[in-house]
Design a protein around this motif. Sequence first.
Motif, PDB file in Angstrom:
ATOM      1  N   GLY A 106       0.816  -1.212   0.000  1.00 15.54           N
ATOM      2  CA  GLY A 106       0.000   0.000   0.000  1.00 15.54           C
ATOM      3  C   GLY A 106       0.849   1.260   0.000  1.00 15.54           C
ATOM      4  O   GLY A 106       0.529   2.244  -0.682  1.00 15.54           O
ATOM      5  N   GLU A 107       1.943   1.239   0.746  1.00 21.42           N
ATOM      6  CA  GLU A 107       2.848   2.392   0.781  1.00 21.42           C
ATOM      7  C   GLU A 107       3.492   2.614  -0.586  1.00 21.42           C
ATOM      8  O   GLU A 107       3.648   3.757  -1.030  1.00 21.42           O
ATOM      9  CB  GLU A 107       3.925   2.192   1.842  1.00 21.42           C
ATOM     10  CG  GLU A 107       3.385   2.167   3.259  1.00 21.42           C
ATOM     11  CD  GLU A 107       4.444   1.816   4.277  1.00 21.42           C
ATOM     12  OE1 GLU A 107       5.643   1.818   3.924  1.00 21.42           O
ATOM     13  OE2 GLU A 107       4.075   1.535   5.429  1.00 21.42           O
ATOM     14  N   ALA A 109       2.229   1.698  -3.479  1.00 24.42           N
ATOM     15  CA  ALA A 109       1.185   2.183  -4.388  1.00 24.42           C
ATOM     16  C   ALA A 109       0.920   3.668  -4.158  1.00 24.42           C
ATOM     17  O   ALA A 109       0.737   4.428  -5.120  1.00 24.42           O
ATOM     18  CB  ALA A 109      -0.096   1.380  -4.186  1.00 24.42           C
ATOM     19  N   ASN A 110       0.937   4.097  -2.915  1.00 23.41           N
ATOM     20  CA  ASN A 110       0.757   5.509  -2.601  1.00 23.41           C
ATOM     21  C   ASN A 110       1.911   6.343  -3.150  1.00 23.41           C
ATOM     22  O   ASN A 110       1.699   7.434  -3.696  1.00 23.41           O
ATOM     23  CB  ASN A 110       0.633   5.703  -1.086  1.00 23.41           C
ATOM     24  CG  ASN A 110       0.288   7.117  -0.711  1.00 23.41           C
ATOM     25  OD1 ASN A 110      -0.375   7.825  -1.458  1.00 23.41           O
ATOM     26  ND2 ASN A 110       0.724   7.531   0.456  1.00 23.41           N
ATOM     27  N   ALA A 111       3.127   5.839  -3.040  1.00 25.85           N
ATOM     28  CA  ALA A 111       4.288   6.550  -3.589  1.00 25.85           C
ATOM     29  C   ALA A 111       4.175   6.673  -5.103  1.00 25.85           C
ATOM     30  O   ALA A 111       4.491   7.729  -5.674  1.00 25.85           O
ATOM     31  CB  ALA A 111       5.572   5.817  -3.214  1.00 25.85           C
ATOM     32  N   LYS A 113       1.402   6.805  -6.818  1.00 27.21           N
ATOM     33  CA  LYS A 113       0.377   7.816  -7.080  1.00 27.21           C
ATOM     34  C   LYS A 113       0.939   9.224  -6.916  1.00 27.21           C
ATOM     35  O   LYS A 113       0.628  10.121  -7.705  1.00 27.21           O
ATOM     36  CB  LYS A 113      -0.814   7.626  -6.144  1.00 27.21           C
ATOM     37  CG  LYS A 113      -1.674   6.449  -6.481  1.00 27.21           C
ATOM     38  CD  LYS A 113      -2.827   6.323  -5.495  1.00 27.21           C
ATOM     39  CE  LYS A 113      -3.612   5.055  -5.725  1.00 27.21           C
ATOM     40  NZ  LYS A 113      -4.677   4.885  -4.720  1.00 27.21           N
ATOM     41  N   GLN A 114       1.763   9.419  -5.900  1.00 26.28           N
ATOM     42  CA  GLN A 114       2.375  10.732  -5.690  1.00 26.28           C
ATOM     43  C   GLN A 114       3.321  11.088  -6.830  1.00 26.28           C
ATOM     44  O   GLN A 114       3.371  12.238  -7.269  1.00 26.28           O
ATOM     45  CB  GLN A 114       3.104  10.770  -4.356  1.00 26.28           C
ATOM     46  CG  GLN A 114       2.175  10.762  -3.168  1.00 26.28           C
ATOM     47  CD  GLN A 114       2.924  10.737  -1.850  1.00 26.28           C
ATOM     48  OE1 GLN A 114       4.123  10.517  -1.804  1.00 26.28           O
ATOM     49  NE2 GLN A 114       2.198  10.961  -0.764  1.00 26.28           N
TER      50      GLN A 114
END
Length: 127
Positions: A106-107, A109-111, A113-114
């Motif tokens: 999840g981390e 995937a968030n990176a 997206k950023q």
Amino acid sequence: MRGTRRLALAGCGIAAALLVAAPVASADPQGPVTLSPQEVQQMCTAWVPKLRKQAQNLTDRINGGPEVAGSVANLKARANDARTKGHAAQADRLQKRADKRQGRIGELANAAKQLDAFTAAHCPVPK
């Protein structure tokens, strides 16, 4: 004896200076960080692709099979092997590592997206 006292006093002085300076150095900046056009261009051409590749490589490793060192499946297989050999403490440690590593997806995937948001906002589209 005299040299030891001087060394101890110097060490205490340095430690005190670090304790006083640490909160000042770690304070949040007052405003947003601004980048020059050259820095943005460097980020778009060098850093963003490198970070994307690292995130993808880590995701591939975490999701890899039992033969991939560092993957969740590898850690779970090692935990099962340790449990069958009677090493419960080691098996528990490996299982905790596998669970923690699975949470990193999840981390990552968030990176990603950023990075996509930064690219969309600041990087020119190649023609």
